[in-house]
Design an enzyme around this catalytic site. Structure first.
Site, PDB file in Angstrom:
ATOM      1  N   GLY A 145     -70.176  19.424   3.835  1.00 17.33           N
ATOM      2  CA  GLY A 145     -71.112  18.444   4.375  1.00 17.33           C
ATOM      3  C   GLY A 145     -71.547  17.369   3.396  1.00 17.33           C
ATOM      4  CE  LYS A 146     -67.553  15.754  -1.216  1.00 18.56           C
ATOM      5  NZ  LYS A 146     -66.702  16.525  -0.282  1.00 18.56           N
ATOM      6  CB  THR A 147     -69.399  12.703   4.625  1.00 20.05           C
ATOM      7  OG1 THR A 147     -68.200  12.708   3.845  1.00 20.05           O
ATOM      8  CG2 THR A 147     -69.535  11.355   5.322  1.00 20.05           C
TER       9      THR A 147
ATOM     10  CE  LYS B 298     -64.657  10.228  -0.350  1.00 18.30           C
ATOM     11  NZ  LYS B 298     -65.291  11.518  -0.067  1.00 18.30           N
TER      12      LYS B 298
ATOM     13  CB  THR C 165     -57.346  11.186   0.149  1.00 16.69           C
ATOM     14  OG1 THR C 165     -58.159  12.294   0.549  1.00 16.69           O
ATOM     15  CG2 THR C 165     -57.404  11.027  -1.368  1.00 16.69           C
TER      16      THR C 165
ATOM     17  CG  ASP D 245     -65.663  10.368   3.655  1.00 15.57           C
ATOM     18  OD1 ASP D 245     -65.410  10.766   4.805  1.00 15.57           O
ATOM     19  OD2 ASP D 245     -65.312  10.963   2.635  1.00 15.57           O
TER      20      ASP D 245
ATOM     21  N   GLY E  48     -67.988  12.155  -4.163  1.00 10.58           N
ATOM     22  CA  GLY E  48     -66.676  12.551  -4.640  1.00 10.58           C
ATOM     23  C   GLY E  48     -65.774  13.019  -3.513  1.00 10.58           C
TER      24      GLY E  48
END
Length: 221
Positions: free
Chosen positions: A16-18, A39, A43, A51, A117
């Site tokens: 759940g980073k985004t 970002k 990729t 993102d 990241g």
């Protein structure tokens, strides 16, 4: 740099980073901070970073001027894989100076930059350089995204040990409540354990709850 740059990493892929990055940007913006997200390396996309697009949706904003000029998404690779593999498939190297210059320009204009990241701390950017190596070079404080899913205690402690070994500051542990275990006992114990561990080993770090959202899937990383 005028504004701090916080590096947002996670204990695992899909943690759940985004969403956490977009949520924190929205939260701090509502508290009067001029916040932008970036970002590090995207990729699995072509031309634009999905993102970054999700960050803007969570923030309730349209594209920033810096999105249009790609300062927030300086490196995009087409294959959905670890950066070291995506670069091989696209047959071009990562331009780290381009990324660093973009981050610097954002930090000079904004109060806070949240730099997301790809994957976790030990994800290889190249065959010689890990994500955590890049963070160490830049001395970015880290926001580590965790959750109450089964296994997250192990993954979280390993990530925190990696930060400690390299002497990297932990700004906050962002606890993603959208990714809890289906077993309420496990979720409760995980939260309590990690809060105690954080207080004992990283007393200056914050604990930030990332709240539950209704429409989870389109926003989760």
């Amino acid at each position: 740099m005028s504004g701090p740059v916080y590096f947002v990493s996670g204990i695992d892929t899909g943690i759940g980073k985004t969403f956490a990055t977009g949520y924190l940007a929205k939260l701090w913006s509502e508290h009067g901070k001029k916040v932008i997200t970036q970002k590090l390396i995207q990729t699995g996309n072509v031309d634009i970073s999905e993102d970054i697009q999700q960050h803007r949706e969570i923030m309730g904003m349209g594209w920033f001027p810096e999105d249009m000029t790609k300062l927030t998404m300086p490196e995009i690779f087409t294959y959905p894989a670890s950066p070291h593999l995506a670069t091989k498939i696209d047959a071009r190297e990562i331009d780290f100076q381009k990324i660093a210059d973009a981050t610097l320009q954002l930090a000079e204009k904004y109060d806070v930059v949240l730099l997301e990241g790809a994957g976790g701390l030990m994800v290889p950017l190249t065959t010689e350089l890990l994500t955590i190596d890049y963070i160490a070079q830049k001395k970015f404080p880290v926001i580590l995204v965790s959750s109450g899913r089964l296994g997250s205690i192990n993954h979280t402690l390993l990530s925190l040990e990696a930060l400690k070994i390299r002497g990297l500051p932990l700004y906050a542990l962002a606890y993603n409540l959208n990714d809890e275990s289906q077993d309420a006992i496990i979720s409760k114990d995980t939260s309590e354990y990690l809060k105690t561990y954080l207080a004992q080993n990283f007393p200056n770090a914050q604990w930030i709850d990332i709240p539950v959202v209704q429409h989870k899937d389109p926003l989760m990383d």
